[in-house]
Design an enzyme around this catalytic site. Structure first.
Site, PDB file in Angstrom:
ATOM      1  N   HIS A  37       0.820  -1.223   0.000  1.00  0.00           N
ATOM      2  CA  HIS A  37       0.000   0.000   0.000  1.00  0.00           C
ATOM      3  C   HIS A  37       0.854   1.275   0.000  1.00  0.00           C
ATOM      4  O   HIS A  37       0.660   2.182  -0.829  1.00  0.00           O
ATOM      5  CB  HIS A  37      -0.894   0.047   1.245  1.00  0.00           C
ATOM      6  CG  HIS A  37      -1.788  -1.119   1.428  1.00  0.00           C
ATOM      7  ND1 HIS A  37      -2.970  -1.260   0.759  1.00  0.00           N
ATOM      8  CD2 HIS A  37      -1.682  -2.209   2.242  1.00  0.00           C
ATOM      9  CE1 HIS A  37      -3.573  -2.384   1.138  1.00  0.00           C
ATOM     10  NE2 HIS A  37      -2.808  -2.975   2.037  1.00  0.00           N
TER      11      HIS A  37
HETATM   12  C1  BDR Z   1      -2.405   0.921   5.551  1.00  0.00           C
HETATM   13  O1  BDR Z   1      -2.551   0.468   6.899  1.00  0.00           O
HETATM   14  C2  BDR Z   1      -1.318   0.021   7.392  1.00  0.00           C
HETATM   15  O2  BDR Z   1      -1.479  -1.230   8.004  1.00  0.00           O
HETATM   16  C3  BDR Z   1      -0.370  -0.060   6.231  1.00  0.00           C
HETATM   17  O3  BDR Z   1       0.957   0.231   6.618  1.00  0.00           O
HETATM   18  C4  BDR Z   1      -0.915   0.965   5.270  1.00  0.00           C
HETATM   19  O4  BDR Z   1      -0.402   2.233   5.546  1.00  0.00           O
HETATM   20  C5  BDR Z   1      -3.185   0.020   4.615  1.00  0.00           C
HETATM   21  O5  BDR Z   1      -4.545   0.058   4.901  1.00  0.00           O
END
Ligand code: BDR
Ligand code: CA
Length: 318
Positions: free
Chosen positions: A245
């Site tokens: 992500h």
């Molecule tokens: C986001 O939530 C976190 O767990 C990850 O690092 C990312 O920034 C994804 O939904």
């Protein structure tokens, strides 16, 4: 000219992948890192940021500790996705940090950087947006000095992606919906929102990361930490792929043309069944509550292969 970057982060496996991408690419000059609770406690994410910068050969970069809790409610961590240490249990593979966190806390440091580099600072936030919201409360003129804001967070239901911690909410927004609402309500010169609609479309088959297993210490760490993280998604999605992500969000600064964008005002649901849900009025159907809100660019899709190649190339040279 290199982009002067500030990273607000909660490392985090995909945060580590994003940091590696930033440090490798010549387009970026990373000025500083601020940390926030999220994937783990802020003490843990700060320690992880310090260790990662040492591993990646940049122990000189300052790490400023930020918010330990959301503006409203209690903090929740993501041990199921990132492990108890936020790094898939791989902190033993990380070096001891070269130094401690900077004595200046996150919000003050971020605001100071915005003055020193007024008009040239690019903010990237890939954790809960609490530090940003606190900075805005302290100085509402912050957006005037920020060239661009890139956010990883939110979900708008594109391609069926409505949430990853509840059926309605993405983690970074769900961790602090009030902060997200305040950040979305601010008039940034350029604000790009890269949520699940885009990041879930950029799935990198785990086998394509295999060269990292034999690479530098930094590459081996990224490989090792990615295995349980991808395993979590494999169990959930039935596909052995990495959903990076935060790295996908960073890639939006390098290759905005690899994303499909949609503009409109955004709001956040606070409380109830849809707590943390994000809504964009891209059809301009909303009434007075919407009309005053600034428009932001939401990523609705990606050219996954272009972004995969961009990320793999970077990780293979860290
Ligand atoms: C986001 O939530 C976190 O767990 C990850 O690092 C990312 O920034 C994804 O939904
Ligand atoms: Ca993150």
């Amino acid at each position: 000219m290199r982009m002067k970057l500030w990273l607000d982060t909660d490392p985090g496996v995909d945060d580590a992948l994003a940091l590696a991408l930033i440090l490798v690419r010549p387009e970026f000059e990373l000025l500083g890192v601020s940390t926030v609770f999220g994937n783990a406690s802020v003490e843990q994410t700060t320690a992880n940021a310090l260790r990662l910068l040492t591993l990646f050969g940049h122990p000189e970069l300052p790490v400023h500790a930020g918010a330990a809790r959301p503006l409203v409610g209690e903090p929740r961590f993501a041990a199921a996705v990132h492990g108890n240490d936020g790094m898939s249990g791989c902190t033993a593979q990380l070096p001891e940090p070269a130094g401690a966190a900077h004595r200046v806390p996150a919000v003050e440091a971020l605001l100071a950087a915005s003055h020193v580099h007024a008009g040239a600072l690019h903010l990237v936030a890939v954790g809960p947006f609490t530090n940003l919201a606190l900075a805005l409360r302290q100085d509402p003129s912050l957006p005037e000095r920020v060239a661009s804001l890139t956010l990883m967070g939110a979900a708008f239901g594109g391609h069926g992606y409505t949430g990853n911690v509840t059926p309605c909410a993405e983690a970074n927004v769900h961790n602090d919906p009030r902060a997200a609402a305040e950040v979305f309500a601010a008039t940034w010169q350029q604000c790009r929102v890269i949520g699940l609609d885009a990041t879930q479309r950029t799935r990198i088959p785990i086998r394509r990361l295999s060269p990292l297993a034999e690479g530098s210490a930094a590459q081996r760490l990224l490989w090792a930490a990615s295995q349980p993280y991808a395993g979590y998604y494999a169990t959930r999605d039935g596909e052995n792929a990495l959903v990076a992500h935060d790295a996908t969000a960073v890639a939006a600064l390098l290759a905005p043309e690899a994303f499909t964008w949609r503009s409109g005002p955004m709001r956040v649901v606070e409380g109830g069944l849809a707590h943390g849900q994000t809504v964009q009025d891209w059809q301009h159907l909303g009434g007075a509550d919407w009309r005053e809100l600034p428009h932001h660019a939401v990523a609705t899709d990606t050219d996954a292969e272009t972004l995969t190649l961009l990320c793999l190339e970077a990780w293979q040279s860290c």
